[in-house]
Scaffold this motif. Structure first.
Motif, short mmCIF file in Angstrom:
data_model
loop_
_atom_site.label_atom_id
_atom_site.label_comp_id
_atom_site.label_asym_id
_atom_site.label_seq_id
_atom_site.Cartn_x
_atom_site.Cartn_y
_atom_site.Cartn_z
N THR B 20 0.84 -1.20 0.00
CA THR B 20 0.00 0.00 0.00
C THR B 20 0.87 1.24 0.00
O THR B 20 1.78 1.38 0.82
CB THR B 20 -0.93 0.01 1.23
OG1 THR B 20 -1.81 -1.11 1.15
CG2 THR B 20 -1.76 1.30 1.26
N TYR B 47 -6.57 5.36 -10.81
CA TYR B 47 -7.85 5.65 -10.16
C TYR B 47 -7.93 7.14 -9.87
O TYR B 47 -6.91 7.80 -9.71
CB TYR B 47 -7.98 4.90 -8.82
CG TYR B 47 -8.60 3.53 -8.89
CD1 TYR B 47 -7.78 2.40 -8.91
CD2 TYR B 47 -9.97 3.37 -8.90
CE1 TYR B 47 -8.34 1.13 -8.95
CE2 TYR B 47 -10.54 2.09 -8.94
CZ TYR B 47 -9.71 0.98 -8.97
OH TYR B 47 -10.27 -0.29 -9.00
N SER B 49 -10.64 10.08 -7.60
CA SER B 49 -11.76 10.26 -6.69
C SER B 49 -12.11 11.73 -6.64
O SER B 49 -11.23 12.58 -6.50
CB SER B 49 -11.38 9.76 -5.29
OG SER B 49 -12.32 10.18 -4.33
N ASN B 53 -15.55 8.66 -0.23
CA ASN B 53 -16.31 7.42 -0.39
C ASN B 53 -16.76 7.16 -1.82
O ASN B 53 -17.70 6.37 -2.05
CB ASN B 53 -17.52 7.39 0.55
CG ASN B 53 -17.11 7.30 2.01
OD1 ASN B 53 -16.13 6.62 2.34
ND2 ASN B 53 -17.82 7.99 2.87
N ASP B 54 -16.12 7.80 -2.77
CA ASP B 54 -16.42 7.54 -4.18
C ASP B 54 -15.15 7.63 -5.00
O ASP B 54 -14.31 8.51 -4.77
CB ASP B 54 -17.43 8.56 -4.70
CG ASP B 54 -17.90 8.22 -6.10
OD1 ASP B 54 -18.21 7.04 -6.35
OD2 ASP B 54 -17.92 9.12 -6.96
N SER B 65 -6.19 -1.27 -6.11
CA SER B 65 -7.39 -0.88 -5.38
C SER B 65 -7.11 0.38 -4.59
O SER B 65 -5.95 0.67 -4.26
CB SER B 65 -7.87 -2.00 -4.45
OG SER B 65 -6.94 -2.22 -3.41
N VAL B 66 -8.17 1.15 -4.32
CA VAL B 66 -8.03 2.40 -3.57
C VAL B 66 -9.18 2.51 -2.57
O VAL B 66 -10.16 1.77 -2.63
CB VAL B 66 -8.06 3.64 -4.49
CG1 VAL B 66 -6.83 3.70 -5.39
CG2 VAL B 66 -9.35 3.68 -5.32
N SER B 67 -9.03 3.47 -1.67
CA SER B 67 -10.11 3.83 -0.77
C SER B 67 -10.05 5.34 -0.56
O SER B 67 -9.00 5.96 -0.73
CB SER B 67 -9.99 3.10 0.58
OG SER B 67 -8.79 3.48 1.24
N ARG B 68 -11.19 5.91 -0.21
CA ARG B 68 -11.23 7.36 0.06
C ARG B 68 -12.17 7.57 1.24
O ARG B 68 -13.29 8.04 1.13
CB ARG B 68 -11.74 8.12 -1.18
CG ARG B 68 -11.63 9.64 -1.02
CD ARG B 68 -10.32 10.16 -1.41
NE ARG B 68 -10.13 11.57 -1.10
CZ ARG B 68 -10.53 12.58 -1.88
NH1 ARG B 68 -11.16 12.33 -3.01
NH2 ARG B 68 -10.30 13.82 -1.53
N GLU B 69 -11.66 7.23 2.41
CA GLU B 69 -12.47 7.36 3.63
C GLU B 69 -12.39 8.75 4.22
O GLU B 69 -13.27 9.17 4.98
CB GLU B 69 -12.01 6.30 4.63
CG GLU B 69 -12.23 4.87 4.16
CD GLU B 69 -11.71 3.84 5.14
OE1 GLU B 69 -11.19 4.25 6.20
OE2 GLU B 69 -11.80 2.64 4.84
N THR B 77 -3.42 0.50 -3.13
CA THR B 77 -2.89 -0.84 -2.88
C THR B 77 -2.56 -1.51 -4.20
O THR B 77 -3.43 -1.59 -5.08
CB THR B 77 -3.86 -1.70 -2.07
OG1 THR B 77 -4.06 -1.11 -0.78
CG2 THR B 77 -3.34 -3.12 -1.88
#
Lengths: 116, 116
Positions: B20, B47, B49, B53-54, B65-69, B77
């Motif tokens: 990550t 990616y 954003s 959360n989107d 993969s990604v996240s946007r918290e 990642t």
């Protein structure tokens, strides 16, 4: 089709001379922005100059100017009085307008070498 | 000072491991991006954003993969499904909007991943 085309993989310029780096773009959106970035060997991306599609005059920032020819879809970067520190990769980029105008498109870059 | 912080700067991974890459910004920008750079190929979007959360896939999302918290953070990642992960990874951010305004990308210093 490529959104951004940079046809010069490598360019050489004598110190203190001017150099033009070519960039053509492809969009049907009437609202867009054009950008140039410099990437030295360290890897960081440095924003140089911006041109909006509705701007009437060519953008200038110090020794950098953007030769914007809208009808030809051309946005060439002109660097005047080249310095040794200008040796780097240069990327042209475009951001289209509209409600989802948040994606940037990059060219493949031009490697500029300034010769003493 | 405002800016984008990427870590680590250099990372080595064995085949089959997930890693990550961290990206944090304090520019209060809504949009964040991950790009991959290979020699001679410019920047390719993995990616992006536009809001917490989107996020949306870019051109080469497979194996990532990604996240946007949080607004400030957009970790990437690199999974074991990514067949050729050795590359230079750049995180960026920008304001969200429409039209031809100077919403340039701000970049971090990059993370260089090498698979052993």
């Amino acid at each position: 089709a490529q959104k951004i085309t940079q046809t010069q993989p490598g360019m050489f310029v004598q110190e203190k001379e001017a150099v033009t780096l070519d960039c053509t773009y492809d969009t049907s959106d009437p609202s867009y922005g054009l950008f140039w970035y410099k990437q030295p060997s360290s890897g960081e991306m440095i924003f140089l100059i911006y041109q909006g599609s509705y701007d009437q005059q060519n953008a200038t920032e110090g020794r950098y100017s953007l030769n914007f020819q809208k009808a030809r879809k051309s946005a060439n970067l002109v660097i005047s009085a080249s310095q040794l520190g200008d040796s780097a990769m240069y990327f042209c980029a475009m951001r289209e307008g509209g409600i989802t105008g948040n994606q940037f498109y990059f060219g493949t870059g031009t490697s500029l070498t300034v010769i003493p | 000072d405002g800016g984008i912080t990427q870590s680590p700067k250099y990372l080595f991974r064995k085949e089959g491991q997930n890693v990550t890459l961290s990206c944090e910004q304090n520019l209060n920008h809504d949009a964040m991006y991950w790009y991959r750079q290979d020699p001679g190929q410019g920047l390719r979007l993995i990616y992006y954003s536009q809001i917490v959360n989107d996020f949306q896939k870019g051109d080469i999302a497979e194996g990532y993969s990604v996240s946007r918290e949080k607004k400030e953070s957009f970790p990437l990642t690199v999974t074991s499904a990514q067949k050729n992960p050795t590359a230079f990874y750049l995180c960026a951010s920008s304001r969200v909007g429409t039209g031809s305004f100077t919403g340039e990308l701000f970049f971090g210093e990059g993370s260089r991943l090498t698979v052993l």
